[in-house]
Design a protein around this motif. Structure first.
Motif, mmCIF file in Angstrom:
data_model
loop_
_atom_site.group_PDB
_atom_site.id
_atom_site.type_symbol
_atom_site.label_atom_id
_atom_site.label_comp_id
_atom_site.label_asym_id
_atom_site.label_seq_id
_atom_site.Cartn_x
_atom_site.Cartn_y
_atom_site.Cartn_z
ATOM 1 N N CYS A 270 0.796 -1.242 0.000
ATOM 2 C CA CYS A 270 0.000 0.000 0.000
ATOM 3 C C CYS A 270 0.815 1.272 0.000
ATOM 4 O O CYS A 270 0.325 2.318 0.426
ATOM 5 C CB CYS A 270 -0.942 0.031 1.202
ATOM 6 N N LYS A 271 2.095 1.195 -0.434
ATOM 7 C CA LYS A 271 2.986 2.350 -0.380
ATOM 8 C C LYS A 271 3.187 2.818 1.060
ATOM 9 O O LYS A 271 3.598 3.943 1.307
ATOM 10 C CB LYS A 271 2.469 3.498 -1.253
ATOM 11 N N GLY A 272 2.886 1.943 2.005
ATOM 12 C CA GLY A 272 3.020 2.256 3.421
ATOM 13 C C GLY A 272 1.823 2.973 4.011
ATOM 14 O O GLY A 272 1.774 3.222 5.225
ATOM 15 N N TYR A 273 0.824 3.285 3.199
ATOM 16 C CA TYR A 273 -0.301 4.090 3.668
ATOM 17 C C TYR A 273 -1.311 3.283 4.469
ATOM 18 O O TYR A 273 -2.224 3.873 5.078
ATOM 19 C CB TYR A 273 -0.993 4.774 2.487
ATOM 20 N N HIS A 274 -1.178 1.963 4.476
ATOM 21 C CA HIS A 274 -2.085 1.153 5.295
ATOM 22 C C HIS A 274 -1.947 1.491 6.778
ATOM 23 O O HIS A 274 -2.851 1.218 7.570
ATOM 24 C CB HIS A 274 -1.791 -0.338 5.081
ATOM 25 N N LYS A 275 -0.829 2.110 7.138
ATOM 26 C CA LYS A 275 -0.613 2.493 8.537
ATOM 27 C C LYS A 275 -1.525 3.644 8.963
ATOM 28 O O LYS A 275 -1.605 3.972 10.151
ATOM 29 C CB LYS A 275 0.850 2.872 8.750
ATOM 30 N N LEU A 276 -2.211 4.246 8.000
ATOM 31 C CA LEU A 276 -3.154 5.324 8.315
ATOM 32 C C LEU A 276 -4.481 4.780 8.827
ATOM 33 O O LEU A 276 -5.314 5.554 9.313
ATOM 34 C CB LEU A 276 -3.415 6.183 7.073
ATOM 35 N N LEU A 277 -4.690 3.471 8.709
ATOM 36 C CA LEU A 277 -5.935 2.870 9.160
ATOM 37 C C LEU A 277 -6.186 3.221 10.630
ATOM 38 O O LEU A 277 -5.312 3.050 11.484
ATOM 39 C CB LEU A 277 -5.879 1.352 8.996
ATOM 40 N N GLY A 278 -7.358 3.750 10.905
ATOM 41 C CA GLY A 278 -7.689 4.144 12.273
ATOM 42 C C GLY A 278 -7.410 5.604 12.581
ATOM 43 O O GLY A 278 -7.751 6.084 13.667
ATOM 44 N N THR A 279 -6.801 6.328 11.635
ATOM 45 C CA THR A 279 -6.528 7.752 11.820
ATOM 46 C C THR A 279 -7.579 8.575 11.064
ATOM 47 O O THR A 279 -8.437 8.022 10.366
ATOM 48 C CB THR A 279 -5.131 8.126 11.314
ATOM 49 N N ALA A 280 -7.466 9.899 11.165
ATOM 50 C CA ALA A 280 -8.428 10.770 10.494
ATOM 51 C C ALA A 280 -8.381 10.591 8.977
ATOM 52 O O ALA A 280 -9.413 10.676 8.296
ATOM 53 C CB ALA A 280 -8.152 12.226 10.861
ATOM 54 N N GLN A 281 -7.191 10.348 8.441
ATOM 55 C CA GLN A 281 -7.063 10.145 6.995
ATOM 56 C C GLN A 281 -7.363 8.701 6.580
ATOM 57 O O GLN A 281 -7.462 8.425 5.382
ATOM 58 C CB GLN A 281 -5.653 10.496 6.513
#
Length: 293
Positions: free
Chosen positions: A58-69
């Motif tokens: 996910c280009k590392g963006y899976h770590k945003l899960l659970g955040t505002a974004q």
């Protein structure tokens, strides 16, 4: 030699167009300009994953899960059919795509539909899939992955946050269970496996839900593929069948940097050609193609 303003503008346009590539538009991915929750858009969303695999998945963006974004962008019901939309101006003569899901925040992935050949195409294109009827309720990651036919050997991946609702109709035999689905095909991201140019990737295991297009096919193995499987579909009034050969690539533990799963041993050569795995990566001691090209 003088360069006219019109010529310079054309060159700049071509340069920007060549970088356009493709991206998932719906469901809107993390940090996408199409995502209403995005506050810091990635305007290079159409770029592939890094060749070394350090931003898989996910280009590392899976770590945003659970955040505002990282709020969920859709609610899906098990057993129902949905569509993903891919958009862009540089489809690299298509290739092969997969729709996959993860229930452990991107550590493991299951492919729920494979699209072999002519995926994607210029502009907007829509691809249907069915969410397996035993999909567990709760938060889920959904991913589109793509192996382009022409150009650099790359893997493209965009991911979106989905909430799966309970209470779907779980008809007996309505769909194959999640546990029987193949792992997501992974290659060209430093895991010891790759694809070759000029052919649409023929996934070693497309899973029970797969569609084959009209393009030339290539076989391939990648970290996360599993043994067996076939797919068929009607296209242009003529049924085409894609049967995967007997391969045995299993998933080892992920790289220490959180990258993709490394290929393991036991991969057999496929005479139809296409992908390859590095023997050194699979523990055989030295690099060599394990699948004919």
């Amino acid at each position: 030699m003088k360069t006219s303003f019109a010529s310079l503008a054309a060159l700049l346009w071509l340069a920007s167009f060549s970088r356009a590539h493709m991206e998932m538009k719906n469901p809107p991915p993390f940090r996408s300009k199409f995502n209403k929750f995005t506050t810091s858009a990635d305007y290079d969303m159409t770029s592939p994953l890094n060749g070394g695999g350090n931003n898989f998945p996910c280009k590392g963006y899976h770590k945003l899960l659970g955040t505002a974004q990282g709020k969920r962008v859709a609610e899906w019901v098990p057993g129902q059919s949905y569509n993903m939309t891919i958009t862009g101006g540089t489809p690299h003569n298509g290739g092969s795509c997969q729709a996959s899901v993860s229930f452990d925040k991107g550590s493991t992935w299951k492919a729920i539909h494979s699209y072999i050949g002519h995926c994607p195409v210029m502009g907007d294109s829509s691809y249907q899939f069915t969410l397996p009827s035993d999909t567990p309720a709760g938060d889920m990651l959904f991913a589109w992955t793509w192996f382009n036919q022409l150009g650099n050997r790359e893997m493209y991946m965009n991911c979106a946050a989905i909430t799966v609702k309970g209470g779907g109709k779980k008809r007996r035999g309505a769909s194959n269970p999640i546990s029987s689905r193949p792992n997501m095909f992974v290659a060209n991201v430093g895991n010891g496996c790759g694809t070759s140019e000029g052919r649409d990737l023929l996934f070693p295991n497309p899973g029970p839900d797969g569609q084959q297009g009209d393009g030339k096919q290539q076989s391939g193995n990648g970290g996360g593929s599993t043994t067996g499987g076939s797919s068929s579909t009607q296209r242009g009034g003529q049924q085409q069948h894609a049967a995967s050969t007997s391969t045995s690539t299993s998933t080892s533990t992920s790289k220490s940097n959180g990258g993709p799963p490394l290929a393991t041993g036991g991969v057999k050569p496929n005479p139809s050609g296409g992908g390859y795995c590095s023997a050194a990566r699979s523990g055989a001691g030295r690099n060599k193609p394990l699948l004919g090209i």
